[in-house]
Design an enzyme around this catalytic site. Structure first.
Site, mmCIF file in Angstrom:
data_model
loop_
_atom_site.group_PDB
_atom_site.id
_atom_site.type_symbol
_atom_site.label_atom_id
_atom_site.label_comp_id
_atom_site.label_asym_id
_atom_site.label_seq_id
_atom_site.Cartn_x
_atom_site.Cartn_y
_atom_site.Cartn_z
ATOM 1 N N MET A 1 0.832 -1.203 0.000
ATOM 2 C CA MET A 1 0.000 0.000 0.000
ATOM 3 C C MET A 1 0.871 1.260 0.000
ATOM 4 O O MET A 1 0.557 2.266 0.636
ATOM 5 C CB MET A 1 -0.936 -0.018 1.200
ATOM 6 C CG MET A 1 -1.885 -1.206 1.213
ATOM 7 S SD MET A 1 -3.147 -1.097 -0.057
ATOM 8 C CE MET A 1 -4.267 0.069 0.700
ATOM 9 N N GLN A 53 6.516 -1.332 7.888
ATOM 10 C CA GLN A 53 6.809 -2.421 6.956
ATOM 11 C C GLN A 53 8.063 -2.096 6.154
ATOM 12 O O GLN A 53 8.141 -1.058 5.490
ATOM 13 C CB GLN A 53 5.645 -2.653 6.005
ATOM 14 C CG GLN A 53 5.851 -3.869 5.110
ATOM 15 C CD GLN A 53 4.716 -4.083 4.142
ATOM 16 O OE1 GLN A 53 4.729 -3.553 3.038
ATOM 17 N NE2 GLN A 53 3.717 -4.868 4.561
ATOM 18 N N CYS A 83 5.145 -7.843 -2.230
ATOM 19 C CA CYS A 83 4.861 -6.831 -3.238
ATOM 20 C C CYS A 83 5.181 -7.367 -4.634
ATOM 21 O O CYS A 83 6.288 -7.846 -4.883
ATOM 22 C CB CYS A 83 5.674 -5.564 -2.981
ATOM 23 S SG CYS A 83 5.384 -4.279 -4.220
ATOM 24 N N ASN A 183 -5.445 -12.318 3.714
ATOM 25 C CA ASN A 183 -5.521 -11.047 2.991
ATOM 26 C C ASN A 183 -5.903 -11.303 1.538
ATOM 27 O O ASN A 183 -5.544 -12.320 0.968
ATOM 28 C CB ASN A 183 -4.159 -10.339 3.082
ATOM 29 C CG ASN A 183 -4.055 -9.122 2.186
ATOM 30 O OD1 ASN A 183 -3.133 -9.015 1.380
ATOM 31 N ND2 ASN A 183 -4.987 -8.199 2.294
ATOM 32 N N GLY A 184 -6.644 -10.351 0.970
ATOM 33 C CA GLY A 184 -6.970 -10.421 -0.450
ATOM 34 C C GLY A 184 -8.457 -10.387 -0.722
ATOM 35 O O GLY A 184 -9.195 -11.290 -0.317
ATOM 36 N N ASP A 185 -8.919 -9.320 -1.386
ATOM 37 C CA ASP A 185 -10.286 -9.213 -1.886
ATOM 38 C C ASP A 185 -11.360 -9.095 -0.813
ATOM 39 O O ASP A 185 -12.526 -9.406 -1.076
ATOM 40 C CB ASP A 185 -10.637 -10.406 -2.797
ATOM 41 C CG ASP A 185 -9.862 -10.393 -4.096
ATOM 42 O OD1 ASP A 185 -9.165 -9.394 -4.353
ATOM 43 O OD2 ASP A 185 -9.956 -11.376 -4.841
ATOM 44 N N GLY A 207 -6.471 -4.325 2.556
ATOM 45 C CA GLY A 207 -5.609 -3.433 1.803
ATOM 46 C C GLY A 207 -6.442 -2.510 0.949
ATOM 47 O O GLY A 207 -6.974 -1.502 1.402
ATOM 48 N N ARG A 208 -6.605 -2.879 -0.327
ATOM 49 C CA ARG A 208 -7.309 -2.012 -1.281
ATOM 50 C C ARG A 208 -8.764 -1.754 -0.894
ATOM 51 O O ARG A 208 -9.341 -0.739 -1.280
ATOM 52 C CB ARG A 208 -7.236 -2.627 -2.678
ATOM 53 C CG ARG A 208 -5.827 -2.620 -3.278
ATOM 54 C CD ARG A 208 -5.768 -3.405 -4.572
ATOM 55 N NE ARG A 208 -6.071 -4.818 -4.365
ATOM 56 C CZ ARG A 208 -6.578 -5.618 -5.286
ATOM 57 N NH1 ARG A 208 -6.861 -5.135 -6.493
ATOM 58 N NH2 ARG A 208 -6.800 -6.887 -5.022
#
Length: 317
Positions: A1, A53, A83, A183-185, A207-208
């Site tokens: 991020m 991080q 990443c 993590n993810g979606d 995250g997003r």
């Protein structure tokens, strides 16, 4: 991020109930050289638990950077081995380390040995579909003293395409006894229980899904804690949050960089507000196009107020 979870955004997310907020990715070599923009990324003033991080591919440099951020007040150090960006993997950092577990292991050992604060790891399932290496990396990490592992349910070669494979995270959970975070979606709070069930993880990372919505991690926390999903803030609150963040970015980065940095956040926030107003995409996009052309902070602030007034009027109509 990188470029998103800066200190103003993290403070706001924490205010809305996020359990833990982590800095944007900080390049270890640039940090140790005192690169000004990189130093700003590692700042955490006003954050209850300051987590930084780090990314890099040199064990010595990573250890030095870890000591630096610990000395500056970091309570947790997270190591980025996930990443997928080419500018990161070309330098053999981020998810490129999933192709060299021995180097990844040396980096983990160097950082754990350099500091007294907990060290965590963020990574992906693997580089590509040929071999799921995350369980092995997690085992090595646990043996070295890593306190927690977060797994994005994609390979590096997927970047952000397709869907995150939550079920594949279960193999990592079964490989270690330390906490594993999925993590993810995760973009809807009501999906969080399913994510935990499918992955068998101990928690979730967003995250997003928080772009333009700093309150979203707190909504997910409430959903997991008591089964209730809070409503999005009303449009007046969303406006005030964005205006406060805008002032924060100007102070954090300085006027010129702050104006440029804020643009993407303003766009995401307006799109979220348009959805809240029942005007998905169309009105948010129109206001985004107008505001992102402005360089004068006073005009941007006035434009934000006008945009939310317009969305509120349309919502009432």
């Amino acid at each position: 991020m990188a470029g998103i979870t800066d200190a103003p955004f993290r403070r706001m997310a924490q205010r809305f109930g996020a359990g833990l907020v982590v800095s944007e990715m900080v390049a270890s070599d640039a940090l140790t050289r005192g690169h000004a923009e990189t130093v700003v990324r590692a700042e955490g003033e006003g954050i209850a638990v300051h987590a930084v991080q780090l990314a890099g591919n040199e064990p010595i440099a990573m250890a030095e950077a870890a000591r630096h951020v610990e000395g500056a007040g970091a309570a947790i150090i997270d190591i980025n081995m996930g990443c997928p960006a080419k500018r990161v993997t070309t330098g053999l950092a981020g998810s490129a380390l999933l192709r060299d577990l021995d180097l990844a292991t040396r980096i983990l050992a160097a950082v754990v040995g350099a500091v007294r604060v907990p060290v965590t790891l963020k990574t992906r399932l693997s580089w590509d579909d040929t071999a799921l290496v995350a369980p092995e990396l997690a085992r090595r990490a646990e043996a070295l003293g890593i306190a927690m592992v977060t797994i994005h349910g994609r390979t590096r070669c997927q970047f952000y395409t397709g869907s995150a494979n939550w079920s594949a995270i279960r193999a990592v959970k079964e490989a270690v006894s330390i906490p594993v975070i999925a993590n993810g979606d995760l973009t809807m709070a009501d999906d969080a229980p399913a994510m935990l069930e499918v992955s068998a993880a101990d928690g979730v990372m967003i995250g997003r899904g928080a772009q333009g919505r700093p309150w979203f991690p707190g909504q997910v926390a409430r959903r997991l804690a008591d089964g209730v999903t809070p409503a999005d803030p009303d449009l007046d609150t969303q406006r005030d949050v964005l205006l406060e963040l805008y002032d924060g970015w100007l102070c954090h980065y300085g006027r010129d960089l702050g104006v440029r940095t804020a643009r993407k956040h303003i766009g995401w926030a307006l799109e979220a507000a348009a959805i809240r107003a029942g005007r998905p995409a169309l009105d948010g996009h129109a206001w985004r196009s107008r505001l992102l052309m402005l360089d004068d902070p006073a005009l941007v602030t006035d434009g934000i107020r006008t945009a939310f007034d317009d969305l509120s009027w349309r919502c009432a109509a």
